[in-house]
Design a protein around this motif. Sequence first.
Motif, mmCIF file in Angstrom:
data_model
loop_
_atom_site.group_PDB
_atom_site.id
_atom_site.type_symbol
_atom_site.label_atom_id
_atom_site.label_comp_id
_atom_site.label_asym_id
_atom_site.label_seq_id
_atom_site.Cartn_x
_atom_site.Cartn_y
_atom_site.Cartn_z
ATOM 1 N N GLY A 289 0.809 -1.216 0.000
ATOM 2 C CA GLY A 289 0.000 0.000 0.000
ATOM 3 C C GLY A 289 0.836 1.257 0.000
ATOM 4 N N ALA A 290 0.256 2.327 0.547
ATOM 5 C CA ALA A 290 0.903 3.638 0.552
ATOM 6 C C ALA A 290 1.839 3.775 1.743
ATOM 7 N N MET A 291 2.879 4.549 1.547
ATOM 8 C CA MET A 291 3.855 4.906 2.574
ATOM 9 C C MET A 291 4.401 3.667 3.279
ATOM 10 N N VAL A 292 5.386 3.043 2.640
ATOM 11 C CA VAL A 292 5.933 1.783 3.147
ATOM 12 C C VAL A 292 7.454 1.741 3.048
ATOM 13 N N PHE A 293 8.028 0.936 3.926
ATOM 14 C CA PHE A 293 9.401 0.486 3.781
ATOM 15 C C PHE A 293 9.293 -0.854 3.062
ATOM 16 N N GLU A 294 10.167 -1.071 2.086
ATOM 17 C CA GLU A 294 10.095 -2.335 1.356
ATOM 18 C C GLU A 294 11.492 -2.902 1.167
ATOM 19 N N PRO A 295 11.792 -4.059 1.753
ATOM 20 C CA PRO A 295 10.904 -4.877 2.589
ATOM 21 C C PRO A 295 10.716 -4.239 3.973
ATOM 22 N N ALA A 296 9.619 -4.571 4.597
ATOM 23 C CA ALA A 296 9.314 -4.032 5.925
ATOM 24 C C ALA A 296 9.861 -4.926 7.032
ATOM 25 N N PHE A 297 10.307 -6.121 6.691
ATOM 26 C CA PHE A 297 10.943 -7.012 7.668
ATOM 27 C C PHE A 297 12.262 -7.491 7.081
ATOM 28 N N VAL A 298 13.315 -7.376 7.881
ATOM 29 C CA VAL A 298 14.639 -7.844 7.465
ATOM 30 C C VAL A 298 15.219 -8.670 8.594
ATOM 31 N N GLN A 299 15.791 -9.808 8.232
ATOM 32 C CA GLN A 299 16.501 -10.629 9.195
ATOM 33 C C GLN A 299 17.991 -10.486 8.872
ATOM 34 N N ALA A 300 18.761 -10.043 9.866
ATOM 35 C CA ALA A 300 20.176 -9.757 9.655
ATOM 36 C C ALA A 300 21.013 -10.431 10.737
ATOM 37 N N ASP A 301 22.297 -10.418 10.522
ATOM 38 C CA ASP A 301 23.262 -10.928 11.494
ATOM 39 C C ASP A 301 24.028 -9.760 12.093
ATOM 40 N N PRO A 302 24.529 -9.925 13.312
ATOM 41 C CA PRO A 302 25.380 -8.879 13.869
ATOM 42 C C PRO A 302 26.530 -8.575 12.906
ATOM 43 N N GLY A 303 26.800 -7.294 12.711
ATOM 44 C CA GLY A 303 27.839 -6.873 11.777
ATOM 45 C C GLY A 303 27.315 -6.500 10.408
ATOM 46 N N ASP A 304 26.050 -6.798 10.127
ATOM 47 C CA ASP A 304 25.456 -6.434 8.846
ATOM 48 C C ASP A 304 25.120 -4.939 8.819
#
Length: 145
Positions: free
Chosen positions: A37-52
């Motif tokens: 929809g409107a006004m979004v972060f894409e992707p809205a979910f991120v899985q990362a590791d320490p140091g990323d």
Amino acid sequence: MLKTLTLAASLALTAGLAHASDGAVHEIQMLNKGADGAMVFEPAFVQADPGDVIRFVPTDKGHNVETIDGMLPEGVKGFKSKFNKPFDLSVEAEGVYGVKCTPHYAMGMVALIQVGDAVNLDAAQAVKQRGQAAKRFGPLFEQVQ
């Protein structure tokens, strides 16, 4: 002796730079309109590791990224980027990071980043959200592992 010290300092600096660049870079676009929809972060979910590194890219104008009070791992300092400027966030501490676009928060422009173990998940979920932000955070929290 001076050459040895200079060489040692140079090697230490180079090793530090190599270590800093070992992490992955995850790009999040700031959009006026996206798949959700409107006004979004894409992707809205991120899985990362320490140091990323999480790179926020203002694909459309009028956006920034800012932390949400109570939605950061312990010891992590809040941040607020400038409008219409890319922003790199180096994530070191494990946990979940809740972020918003300052002017579009009420419209639900939020994102959730999980770094390693979600050690602060309960605290982050306890932060009261309103309207569209609450609706968008529900599915984001379901993705946390």
